[in-house]
Motif scaffolding. Structure first.
Motif, PDB file in Angstrom:
ATOM      1  N   GLN A 183       0.814  -1.207   0.000  1.00 57.22           N
ATOM      2  CA  GLN A 183       0.000   0.000   0.000  1.00 57.22           C
ATOM      3  C   GLN A 183       0.854   1.266   0.000  1.00 57.22           C
ATOM      4  O   GLN A 183       0.401   2.324  -0.395  1.00 57.22           O
ATOM      5  CB  GLN A 183      -0.922   0.012   1.227  1.00 57.22           C
ATOM      6  CG  GLN A 183      -1.868  -1.163   1.274  1.00 57.22           C
ATOM      7  CD  GLN A 183      -2.808  -1.202   0.082  1.00 57.22           C
ATOM      8  OE1 GLN A 183      -3.377  -0.198  -0.307  1.00 57.22           O
ATOM      9  NE2 GLN A 183      -2.958  -2.378  -0.502  1.00 57.22           N
ATOM     10  N   ASP A 184       2.092   1.119   0.466  1.00 60.30           N
ATOM     11  CA  ASP A 184       2.958   2.287   0.594  1.00 60.30           C
ATOM     12  C   ASP A 184       3.788   2.485  -0.666  1.00 60.30           C
ATOM     13  O   ASP A 184       4.052   1.547  -1.417  1.00 60.30           O
ATOM     14  CB  ASP A 184       3.918   2.101   1.779  1.00 60.30           C
ATOM     15  CG  ASP A 184       3.177   1.891   3.086  1.00 60.30           C
ATOM     16  OD1 ASP A 184       2.118   2.527   3.262  1.00 60.30           O
ATOM     17  OD2 ASP A 184       3.642   1.090   3.905  1.00 60.30           O
ATOM     18  N   ALA A 190      -5.189  -3.354  -8.611  1.00 58.56           N
ATOM     19  CA  ALA A 190      -4.483  -2.792  -7.452  1.00 58.56           C
ATOM     20  C   ALA A 190      -2.989  -3.122  -7.515  1.00 58.56           C
ATOM     21  O   ALA A 190      -2.144  -2.267  -7.244  1.00 58.56           O
ATOM     22  CB  ALA A 190      -5.095  -3.316  -6.154  1.00 58.56           C
ATOM     23  N   PHE A 191      -2.664  -4.370  -7.869  1.00 53.14           N
ATOM     24  CA  PHE A 191      -1.266  -4.761  -8.008  1.00 53.14           C
ATOM     25  C   PHE A 191      -0.576  -3.916  -9.065  1.00 53.14           C
ATOM     26  O   PHE A 191       0.526  -3.398  -8.849  1.00 53.14           O
ATOM     27  CB  PHE A 191      -1.153  -6.235  -8.411  1.00 53.14           C
ATOM     28  CG  PHE A 191      -0.861  -7.164  -7.277  1.00 53.14           C
ATOM     29  CD1 PHE A 191       0.413  -7.273  -6.755  1.00 53.14           C
ATOM     30  CD2 PHE A 191      -1.864  -7.945  -6.735  1.00 53.14           C
ATOM     31  CE1 PHE A 191       0.680  -8.132  -5.709  1.00 53.14           C
ATOM     32  CE2 PHE A 191      -1.608  -8.815  -5.693  1.00 53.14           C
ATOM     33  CZ  PHE A 191      -0.330  -8.911  -5.180  1.00 53.14           C
ATOM     34  N   LEU A 192      -1.207  -3.808 -10.229  1.00 51.83           N
ATOM     35  CA  LEU A 192      -0.577  -3.086 -11.328  1.00 51.83           C
ATOM     36  C   LEU A 192      -0.392  -1.608 -10.993  1.00 51.83           C
ATOM     37  O   LEU A 192       0.641  -1.022 -11.333  1.00 51.83           O
ATOM     38  CB  LEU A 192      -1.383  -3.252 -12.612  1.00 51.83           C
ATOM     39  CG  LEU A 192      -1.405  -4.661 -13.197  1.00 51.83           C
ATOM     40  CD1 LEU A 192      -2.268  -4.689 -14.456  1.00 51.83           C
ATOM     41  CD2 LEU A 192      -0.003  -5.175 -13.484  1.00 51.83           C
ATOM     42  N   LYS A 193      -1.367  -1.027 -10.340  1.00 52.04           N
ATOM     43  CA  LYS A 193      -1.255   0.386  -9.981  1.00 52.04           C
ATOM     44  C   LYS A 193      -0.023   0.624  -9.108  1.00 52.04           C
ATOM     45  O   LYS A 193       0.786   1.507  -9.365  1.00 52.04           O
ATOM     46  CB  LYS A 193      -2.519   0.847  -9.250  1.00 52.04           C
ATOM     47  CG  LYS A 193      -2.484   2.295  -8.850  1.00 52.04           C
ATOM     48  CD  LYS A 193      -3.763   2.706  -8.155  1.00 52.04           C
ATOM     49  CE  LYS A 193      -3.697   4.170  -7.776  1.00 52.04           C
ATOM     50  NZ  LYS A 193      -4.876   4.584  -7.017  1.00 52.04           N
ATOM     51  N   ARG A 194       0.133  -0.158  -8.081  1.00 52.45           N
ATOM     52  CA  ARG A 194       1.248   0.000  -7.156  1.00 52.45           C
ATOM     53  C   ARG A 194       2.571  -0.417  -7.808  1.00 52.45           C
ATOM     54  O   ARG A 194       3.553   0.309  -7.790  1.00 52.45           O
ATOM     55  CB  ARG A 194       0.992  -0.869  -5.910  1.00 52.45           C
ATOM     56  CG  ARG A 194       2.138  -0.996  -4.930  1.00 52.45           C
ATOM     57  CD  ARG A 194       2.297   0.208  -3.986  1.00 52.45           C
ATOM     58  NE  ARG A 194       2.963   1.298  -4.630  1.00 52.45           N
ATOM     59  CZ  ARG A 194       2.584   2.579  -4.571  1.00 52.45           C
ATOM     60  NH1 ARG A 194       1.539   2.956  -3.891  1.00 52.45           N
ATOM     61  NH2 ARG A 194       3.244   3.513  -5.187  1.00 52.45           N
ATOM     62  N   GLU A 251      10.682  -7.898  -7.405  1.00 47.56           N
ATOM     63  CA  GLU A 251      10.607  -9.354  -7.590  1.00 47.56           C
ATOM     64  C   GLU A 251       9.560  -9.970  -6.659  1.00 47.56           C
ATOM     65  O   GLU A 251       8.863 -10.915  -7.043  1.00 47.56           O
ATOM     66  CB  GLU A 251      11.974 -10.005  -7.366  1.00 47.56           C
ATOM     67  CG  GLU A 251      12.978  -9.694  -8.452  1.00 47.56           C
ATOM     68  CD  GLU A 251      12.549 -10.151  -9.833  1.00 47.56           C
ATOM     69  OE1 GLU A 251      11.795 -11.142  -9.940  1.00 47.56           O
ATOM     70  OE2 GLU A 251      12.943  -9.509 -10.814  1.00 47.56           O
ATOM     71  N   GLN A 252       9.432  -9.446  -5.446  1.00 49.29           N
ATOM     72  CA  GLN A 252       8.378  -9.915  -4.545  1.00 49.29           C
ATOM     73  C   GLN A 252       7.007  -9.617  -5.143  1.00 49.29           C
ATOM     74  O   GLN A 252       6.095 -10.450  -5.081  1.00 49.29           O
ATOM     75  CB  GLN A 252       8.517  -9.253  -3.169  1.00 49.29           C
ATOM     76  CG  GLN A 252       9.704  -9.736  -2.377  1.00 49.29           C
ATOM     77  CD  GLN A 252       9.923  -8.901  -1.117  1.00 49.29           C
ATOM     78  OE1 GLN A 252       9.172  -7.993  -0.798  1.00 49.29           O
ATOM     79  NE2 GLN A 252      10.981  -9.225  -0.393  1.00 49.29           N
ATOM     80  N   ASP A 253       6.880  -8.425  -5.742  1.00 47.33           N
ATOM     81  CA  ASP A 253       5.625  -8.075  -6.413  1.00 47.33           C
ATOM     82  C   ASP A 253       5.328  -9.059  -7.542  1.00 47.33           C
ATOM     83  O   ASP A 253       4.195  -9.519  -7.688  1.00 47.33           O
ATOM     84  CB  ASP A 253       5.703  -6.673  -7.023  1.00 47.33           C
ATOM     85  CG  ASP A 253       5.608  -5.558  -6.017  1.00 47.33           C
ATOM     86  OD1 ASP A 253       5.327  -5.815  -4.837  1.00 47.33           O
ATOM     87  OD2 ASP A 253       5.827  -4.394  -6.435  1.00 47.33           O
TER      88      ASP A 253
END
Length: 188
Positions: A9-10, A164-168, A117-119
């Motif tokens: 989120q950050d 949400a994943f792609l945005k961050r 890489e974690q993402d």
């Protein structure tokens, strides 16, 4: 299912955004080191964002009875396959070609690379769940419409998670990589 994913989120930690202050996003286009290869890479990111949004909007259209199940299933197959296949290919290329180039040019990239890489690993889990659920909806659309509709809510929730994943992730990836590219005049 959806509560097993971790979407950061950050913002990326400030120490990983070391060159962004010198090369802010709004200055990239005008920089002489901003070349076509970088523009294409960012364009791929925009395409991923648009396709993920299209899947969510189509799913909402079905849930709101603005679209029929047959039309939805065809669009889900097309856009879902496009998104998943291209994201996997893109991430593979980044992992094996692009990121090593950035790391070799500026070792400070490695701290951010670990986070990216974690993402990628977490996003792979979401994409796998999306693929399974979308394929189930597509198959059920021809076999049992009621069951297909029961599964569509899961497609919607997973598509929201992908967005949400792609945005961050994409924003962080861009703000880490492009300043390195500009600073070291890479990707010419």
């Amino acid at each position: 299912m959806l509560d097993t994913y971790t979407v950061r989120q950050d913002d990326m930690p400030q120490e990983m955004r070391f060159l962004l202050n010198h090369y802010p996003r709004d200055s990239w286009d005008a920089h002489p080191g901003f070349k076509e290869k970088t523009r294409h890479w960012l364009g791929a990111h925009q395409m991923f964002r648009r396709v993920a949004e299209r899947i969510r909007l189509d799913t909402e259209g079905l849930l709101n009875n603005d679209m029929g199940l047959d039309g939805y299933a065809g669009r889900l197959s097309y856009y879902g396959g496009n998104l998943v296949g291209n994201l996997h290919g893109h991430h593979g290329w980044e992992d094996h070609s692009y990121f090593p180039e950035l790391s070799a040019a500026d070792p400070r990239f490695d701290a951010g690379l670990e986070l990216l890489e974690q993402d990628h690993s977490e996003l792979d889990k979401v994409l796998d769940d999306f693929t399974r659920t979308a394929n189930r909806v597509i198959k059920l659309s021809a076999l049992d419409e009621a069951q297909a509709y029961d599964e569509v809510g899961k497609v919607h929730a997973t598509s929201e998670m992908i967005e949400a994943f792609l945005k961050r992730h994409l924003s962080d990836e861009e703000e880490l990589a492009v300043p390195i590219i500009l600073h070291h005049r890479l990707r010419g």
